[in-house]
Enzyme design. Structure first.
Site, PDB file in Angstrom:
ATOM      1  N   HIS A  54       0.883  -1.166   0.000  1.00  0.00           N
ATOM      2  CA  HIS A  54       0.000   0.000   0.000  1.00  0.00           C
ATOM      3  C   HIS A  54       0.926   1.222   0.000  1.00  0.00           C
ATOM      4  O   HIS A  54       2.093   1.113   0.396  1.00  0.00           O
ATOM      5  CB  HIS A  54      -0.889   0.019   1.245  1.00  0.00           C
ATOM      6  CG  HIS A  54      -1.897  -1.099   1.253  1.00  0.00           C
ATOM      7  ND1 HIS A  54      -1.799  -2.173   2.093  1.00  0.00           N
ATOM      8  CD2 HIS A  54      -3.018  -1.289   0.520  1.00  0.00           C
ATOM      9  CE1 HIS A  54      -2.815  -3.003   1.875  1.00  0.00           C
ATOM     10  NE2 HIS A  54      -3.564  -2.484   0.925  1.00  0.00           N
ATOM     11  N   ASP A  57       2.425   1.508   3.291  1.00  0.00           N
ATOM     12  CA  ASP A  57       3.418   0.475   3.641  1.00  0.00           C
ATOM     13  C   ASP A  57       4.787   0.969   3.160  1.00  0.00           C
ATOM     14  O   ASP A  57       5.805   0.704   3.799  1.00  0.00           O
ATOM     15  CB  ASP A  57       3.140  -0.853   2.921  1.00  0.00           C
ATOM     16  CG  ASP A  57       1.825  -1.502   3.335  1.00  0.00           C
ATOM     17  OD1 ASP A  57       1.489  -1.458   4.528  1.00  0.00           O
ATOM     18  OD2 ASP A  57       1.144  -2.058   2.449  1.00  0.00           O
TER      19      ASP A  57
HETATM   20  C1  XUL Z   1      -9.133  -6.299   1.047  1.00  0.00           C
HETATM   21  C2  XUL Z   1      -7.988  -6.672   0.266  1.00  0.00           C
HETATM   22  C3  XUL Z   1      -6.834  -5.711   0.280  1.00  0.00           C
HETATM   23  C4  XUL Z   1      -6.314  -5.410  -1.060  1.00  0.00           C
HETATM   24  C5  XUL Z   1      -5.197  -4.428  -1.123  1.00  0.00           C
HETATM   25  O1  XUL Z   1     -10.092  -7.259   1.136  1.00  0.00           O
HETATM   26  O2  XUL Z   1      -7.943  -7.723  -0.316  1.00  0.00           O
HETATM   27  O3  XUL Z   1      -5.815  -6.254   1.069  1.00  0.00           O
HETATM   28  O4  XUL Z   1      -5.827  -6.583  -1.634  1.00  0.00           O
HETATM   29  O5  XUL Z   1      -5.591  -3.173  -0.831  1.00  0.00           O
END
Ligand code: XUL
Ligand code: MN
Length: 349
Positions: A54, A57
């Site tokens: 992210h 992150d």
């Molecule tokens: C939420 C999910 C997240 C996304 C990344 O359900 O899967 O972890 O993959 O933002």
């Protein structure tokens, strides 16, 4: 002479959030937090190839930092990854934490919140460029409603298209992969399936640069077969990333180890990936899995190792499946025999 196609070798990744601490809405953490450096070292030690991120992150507390500071920290991360020989697979703007996005991000009723979401997404792109990824993942977490009368669905689609167009215009090289999920945290999400994601892509300025990420659990939550979602996305050349995991029916999002709940469903996902050549264009296999809450600290990465192990065993199962025999049963419309053949193949008999 016909050239034999070399069997696909896969490259694997996970994100820092996949080494999680066991908190749930009803109770606190059950394991200590590990540092980012510990997670990166572990990822390398376990022989994974890339990390997914992210934006926060990559650059913690990104909202409180200046552009210069963000650039500096992203460059430090780039060096860390380079030194470790680990690629950055994707970067996803975490648009669901901020007080600005309580009522949604791109589809909020508040223009200031929509503006915030777009600006943060552009910063996310800048971070991705620095750490060496051209793939932005949009999990549209809060783009939906708790109450349908609170928003206008058609206008929400327009807002989503506008936001994606701004991202595409911000950097001509990036691609966007939409990760659909039908619910949680929202009651009902606007982009629940791959079909919705690709239809949304077609409305943008550059549909060629907008594709999809399939997560097993999300497809199951939509009442769909993840293997069909994979085949559908790959029929359009649009499966650019993948979150394999598992899910026990229509419950909260469980992110179980791959194959944990339904081995046959997992087998069929791997079959779909194999027959469509997933990975040949550099795509990674990511495991969006979490340790069970009960997991002890010394087993904190076992769900990742096990998911990859199951995946690779299923690749072998797919490659050793007696396809001519299956075709014979199909031609004879003997699906009873085909069913038993699949079961016994999975049982190793
Ligand atoms: C939420 C999910 C997240 C996304 C990344 O359900 O899967 O972890 O993959 O933002
Ligand atoms: Mn995911």
């Amino acid at each position: 002479m016909t050239m034999a196609i070399k069997p696909q070798t896969y490259r694997f990744c996970f994100g820092p959030w996949n080494i999680s601490e066991g908190a749930d809405p009803y109770g606190p953490t059950t394991r200590p937090t590990q540092s980012f450096d510990w997670k990166l070292a572990k990822l390398k030690e376990l022989g994974f190839d890339a990390m997914m991120f992210h934006d926060d992150d990559a650059v913690p507390d990104v909202d409180s930092k200046s552009d210069a500071q963000i650039t500096k920290e992203a460059k430090e991360l780039r060096k860390k990854l380079k030194d470790a020989g680990i690629a950055a697979e994707i970067v996803a703007p975490r648009l669901w934490f901020s007080p600005m996005t309580i009522d949604g991000a791109y589809t909020s009723n508040d223009p200031k919140a929509r503006q915030y979401a777009i600006e943060r997404s552009l910063r996310c792109i800048d971070i991705a460029k620095i750490i060496g990824s051209d793939l932005i993942v949009l999990w549209l977490a809060r783009e939906g409603t708790y109450l349908r009368e609170s928003k206008n669905g058609k206008r929400s689609v327009e807002y989503l298209v506008q936001a994606i167009d701004k991202m595409l215009a911000h950097d001509k090289k990036i691609r966007i992969a939409i990760e659909p999920k039908p619910n949680e945290p929202m009651d009902i999400a606007y982009i629940p399936t791959i079909g919705h994601a690709l239809a949304l892509a077609s409305l943008t300025q550059e549909p060629k640069r907008v594709g999809a990420l399939i997560e097993t659990a999300h497809a199951i939550l939509a009442g769909l077969d993840p293997a069909d979602e994979i085949d559908f996305a790959m029929s359009f050349g649009k499966l650019w990333s993948l979150h394999l995991n598992d899910q026990n029916g229509l419950k909260f999002d469980q992110d179980k180890p791959f194959g944990s709940n339904n081995l046959r469903l997992a087998f069929n996902q791997v079959r779909a990936l194999e027959r469509n050549g997933y990975g040949r264009r550099g795509e990674f296999v990511a495991f969006d899995v979490h340790p069970f809450r009960t997991t002890k600290v010394e087993h904190t990465v076992d769900h990742l190792v096990n998911s990859r192990r199951t995946f690779l065993k299923l690749v072998e199962k797919v490659r050793t499946f007696d396809e001519p025999m299956a075709q014979k049963y199909i031609a004879d419309r003997n699906y009873q025999a085909l069913d038993q053949m699949v079961i016994e193949h999975l049982l190793g008999q």
